[in-house]
Scaffold this motif. Structure first.
Motif: not given
Length: 132
Positions: A2, A27, A40-42, A44-47, A49
């Motif tokens: 990712k 992305d 931060r979103i990655s 929080e989503d446990k995905t 980079y």
């Protein structure tokens, strides 16, 4: 893998996307604030980079600031050392001050533009992101 591409120049961003698309999902964002939001979103989503390709000259927050903040966020969440995202600075700036600042802030690689597939693949191999 990712990947997050942080590049404000459209042509440079498209080049990076074309060079990296075969290696994983990516992305793309156009400024430092978007980069931190995506990062931060990655988490929080446990995905998270695996790789962040980060320009230095960016609107809103420059790449050096983004790098320091990425490392601060990782440390805050207990993500240390090799568990963090690999960050390659991809920039036109090749002066010693910017290079040393980036490495002191814990980037793993530094590629001066123009970016080529050979430079990028070599760096990803060196960082263990690709199998030899």
């Amino acid at each position: 893998m990712k990947i997050l591409i942080v590049e404000d120049d459209f042509a440079s961003r498209k080049l990076m996307e074309n060079l990296l698309k075969e290696f994983g999902d990516y992305d793309s964002v156009v400024d430092g604030e978007e980069a931190l939001q995506a990062f931060r979103i990655s988490l929080e989503d446990k995905t998270p980079y695996d790789l962040i390709c980060l320009d230095i000259m960016l609107p809103k927050l420059d790449g050096q600031t983004v790098l320091r903040e990425v490392r601060r966020i990782e440390e805050e969440r207990g993500i240390l050392g090799l568990d963090g995202a690999k960050v390659i600075m991809t920039t036109a700036l090749g002066d010693a001050v910017n290079v040393m600042t980036a490495f002191r802030s814990q980037c793993e690689g530094y590629i001066q533009k123009p970016i080529t597939k050979e430079k990028l693949v070599s760096m990803m191999l060196d960082l263990g992101l690709l199998a030899h």
